[in-house]
Scaffold this motif. Structure first.
Motif, PDB file in Angstrom:
ATOM      1  N   LEU A 119      74.946  18.782  -1.075  1.00  0.00           N
ATOM      2  CA  LEU A 119      75.116  19.757  -2.143  1.00  0.00           C
ATOM      3  C   LEU A 119      74.079  20.862  -2.002  1.00  0.00           C
ATOM      4  CD1 LEU A 119      75.567  17.288  -5.127  1.00  0.00           C
ATOM      5  CD2 LEU A 119      77.325  18.830  -4.271  1.00  0.00           C
ATOM      6  N   ASP A 120      74.512  22.095  -2.307  1.00  0.00           N
ATOM      7  CA  ASP A 120      73.542  23.185  -2.419  1.00  0.00           C
ATOM      8  C   ASP A 120      72.464  22.809  -3.429  1.00  0.00           C
ATOM      9  OD1 ASP A 120      74.229  25.280  -0.702  1.00  0.00           O
ATOM     10  OD2 ASP A 120      75.654  26.155  -2.116  1.00  0.00           O
ATOM     11  N   PRO A 121      71.231  23.241  -3.232  1.00  0.00           N
ATOM     12  CA  PRO A 121      70.271  23.140  -4.332  1.00  0.00           C
ATOM     13  C   PRO A 121      70.855  23.815  -5.568  1.00  0.00           C
ATOM     14  CG  PRO A 121      69.180  23.870  -2.326  1.00  0.00           C
ATOM     15  CD  PRO A 121      70.660  23.910  -2.051  1.00  0.00           C
ATOM     16  N   PRO A 122      70.704  23.220  -6.736  1.00  0.00           N
ATOM     17  CA  PRO A 122      71.326  23.830  -7.919  1.00  0.00           C
ATOM     18  C   PRO A 122      70.838  25.248  -8.187  1.00  0.00           C
ATOM     19  CG  PRO A 122      69.856  22.020  -8.534  1.00  0.00           C
ATOM     20  CD  PRO A 122      70.015  21.962  -7.067  1.00  0.00           C
ATOM     21  N   GLU A 123      69.596  25.532  -7.808  1.00  0.00           N
ATOM     22  CA  GLU A 123      69.064  26.880  -8.018  1.00  0.00           C
ATOM     23  C   GLU A 123      69.824  27.907  -7.177  1.00  0.00           C
ATOM     24  OE1 GLU A 123      66.193  23.709  -8.832  1.00  0.00           O
ATOM     25  OE2 GLU A 123      67.273  24.265  -6.998  1.00  0.00           O
ATOM     26  N   LEU A 124      70.197  27.523  -5.958  1.00  0.00           N
ATOM     27  CA  LEU A 124      70.946  28.441  -5.096  1.00  0.00           C
ATOM     28  C   LEU A 124      72.358  28.645  -5.633  1.00  0.00           C
ATOM     29  CD1 LEU A 124      71.414  30.152  -2.592  1.00  0.00           C
ATOM     30  CD2 LEU A 124      71.871  28.040  -1.314  1.00  0.00           C
ATOM     31  N   ALA A 125      73.020  27.547  -6.006  1.00  0.00           N
ATOM     32  CA  ALA A 125      74.377  27.677  -6.551  1.00  0.00           C
ATOM     33  C   ALA A 125      74.368  28.514  -7.827  1.00  0.00           C
ATOM     34  CB  ALA A 125      74.969  26.296  -6.803  1.00  0.00           C
ATOM     35  N   ALA A 126      73.370  28.318  -8.671  1.00  0.00           N
ATOM     36  CA  ALA A 126      73.272  29.106  -9.901  1.00  0.00           C
ATOM     37  C   ALA A 126      73.014  30.575  -9.594  1.00  0.00           C
ATOM     38  CB  ALA A 126      72.164  28.549 -10.788  1.00  0.00           C
ATOM     39  N   ALA A 163      76.246  21.436 -14.056  1.00  0.00           N
ATOM     40  CA  ALA A 163      77.120  22.239 -14.910  1.00  0.00           C
ATOM     41  C   ALA A 163      76.309  23.084 -15.885  1.00  0.00           C
ATOM     42  CB  ALA A 163      78.073  21.327 -15.670  1.00  0.00           C
ATOM     43  N   ARG A 164      75.294  22.489 -16.479  1.00  0.00           N
ATOM     44  CA  ARG A 164      74.474  23.234 -17.445  1.00  0.00           C
ATOM     45  C   ARG A 164      73.704  24.358 -16.764  1.00  0.00           C
ATOM     46  NH1 ARG A 164      73.087  17.360 -19.882  1.00  0.00           N
ATOM     47  NH2 ARG A 164      74.933  17.182 -21.218  1.00  0.00           N
ATOM     48  N   ALA A 165      73.248  24.115 -15.531  1.00  0.00           N
ATOM     49  CA  ALA A 165      72.545  25.175 -14.806  1.00  0.00           C
ATOM     50  C   ALA A 165      73.484  26.327 -14.476  1.00  0.00           C
ATOM     51  CB  ALA A 165      71.934  24.600 -13.529  1.00  0.00           C
ATOM     52  N   TYR A 166      74.707  26.017 -14.103  1.00  0.00           N
ATOM     53  CA  TYR A 166      75.662  27.061 -13.729  1.00  0.00           C
ATOM     54  C   TYR A 166      76.118  27.846 -14.959  1.00  0.00           C
ATOM     55  CZ  TYR A 166      75.727  24.090  -9.550  1.00  0.00           C
ATOM     56  OH  TYR A 166      75.370  23.337  -8.467  1.00  0.00           O
ATOM     57  N   LEU A 167      76.267  27.151 -16.076  1.00  0.00           N
ATOM     58  CA  LEU A 167      76.621  27.856 -17.307  1.00  0.00           C
ATOM     59  C   LEU A 167      75.488  28.774 -17.758  1.00  0.00           C
ATOM     60  CD1 LEU A 167      78.402  25.002 -19.268  1.00  0.00           C
ATOM     61  CD2 LEU A 167      79.475  27.004 -18.236  1.00  0.00           C
ATOM     62  N   ALA A 168      74.254  28.319 -17.622  1.00  0.00           N
ATOM     63  CA  ALA A 168      73.117  29.166 -17.969  1.00  0.00           C
ATOM     64  C   ALA A 168      73.057  30.413 -17.092  1.00  0.00           C
ATOM     65  CB  ALA A 168      71.819  28.370 -17.855  1.00  0.00           C
TER      66      ALA A 168
END
Length: 264
Positions: A119-126, A163-168
């Motif tokens: 998985l991408d790091p969530p920071e990168l996907a966000a 999901a919460r990171a992407y919504l933010a």
């Protein structure tokens, strides 16, 4: 917000989940539109396989732009699966989104799964989500997270965290393919304050059951492309064996007519 994008956003707030058929070429999208579906998506597997390249390998950027251009005249709202954006640079991903928006596309799927099974790091996907929304704010950004498909340990908390990171970051909806059962889908709905998109699973919950769970959108993914390929093989085998085909295909005239479909 332009009217077409607003209409697509509104479909995620309807009483019944948006059933989104996923097309791989002009004919399939035109056929789905002719059946009355208000929106179609693209299937990354179908687009890739039709082009002779692997799925999820960042190999279909040009094919998706060509397809979006071809679908532009159809009387249907179009959302495009851009895999992980075909780049790690959020600015490059945003540039693609802006090109698609200029072609009349109303939404994109962008995922955090990588071709190597991580998985991408969530920071990168966000950051990709935020860049898309900055470049094309009207687009419905459906941020996909793949903890189940990629075998992440304890996938539910990881899916919710992402999901919460992407919504933010500005995502309009969250797509979680692979949720194994109704109880998990219910937990996702309860934990995600945005329209939830799930993948249809043959033998899984029906549209009415998913509506009762609070799901906003149900995608067919690669199912229809694979079904079409399977039907072609069945028809070929019937010719070879002399058996009757299982189903009558659309006529030449019907398929020819799909090429004349245009947006009102």
């Amino acid at each position: 917000m332009n009217a077409r994008c607003a209409a697509f956003h509104a479909l995620h707030r309807a009483a019944r989940p948006l059933l989104l058929p996923n097309a791989w070429d002009h004919a399939s999208a035109a056929a789905f539109a002719a059946r009355g579906y208000p929106a179609v998506g693209t299937t990354s597997l179908g687009v890739a396989a039709a082009a002779g390249v692997p799925d999820a390998a960042a190999a279909t950027r040009a094919e998706n732009l060509r397809l979006a251009r071809a679908l532009r005249p159809l009387p249907v709202l179009v959302t495009v699966d851009v895999e992980a954006g075909y780049a790690d640079d959020p600015a490059v991903v945003a540039g693609l989104a802006a090109e698609l928006a200029a072609l009349g596309v109303v939404g994109v799927n962008v995922e955090d799964g990588r071709a190597d099974g991580t998985l991408d790091p969530p920071e990168l996907a966000a950051a990709k989500v935020a860049a898309i929304k900055a470049a094309a704010p009207d687009l419905f950004v459906n941020a996909r997270t793949d903890p189940w498909w990629l075998g992440t340990p304890d996938p539910l908390p990881e899916a919710l965290r992402r999901a919460r990171a992407y919504l933010a970051a500005g995502a309009d909806g969250i797509f979680v393919p692979g949720a194994p059962d109704a109880a998990t889908v219910a937990a996702l709905v309860a934990g995600i304050d945005a329209p939830l998109n799930v993948l249809h699973r043959p033998g899984g919950p029906t549209l009415d059951q998913l509506r009762a769970l609070g799901v906003a959108r149900v995608s067919t993914g690669s199912l229809l492309f694979r079904a079409a390929l399977g039907a072609a093989l069945d028809a070929l085998d019937a010719v070879r064996s002399g058996a009757a085909p299982r189903a009558e295909p659309p006529s030449y005239a019907e398929v020819q007519g799909l090429s004349g479909a245009s947006r009102p």
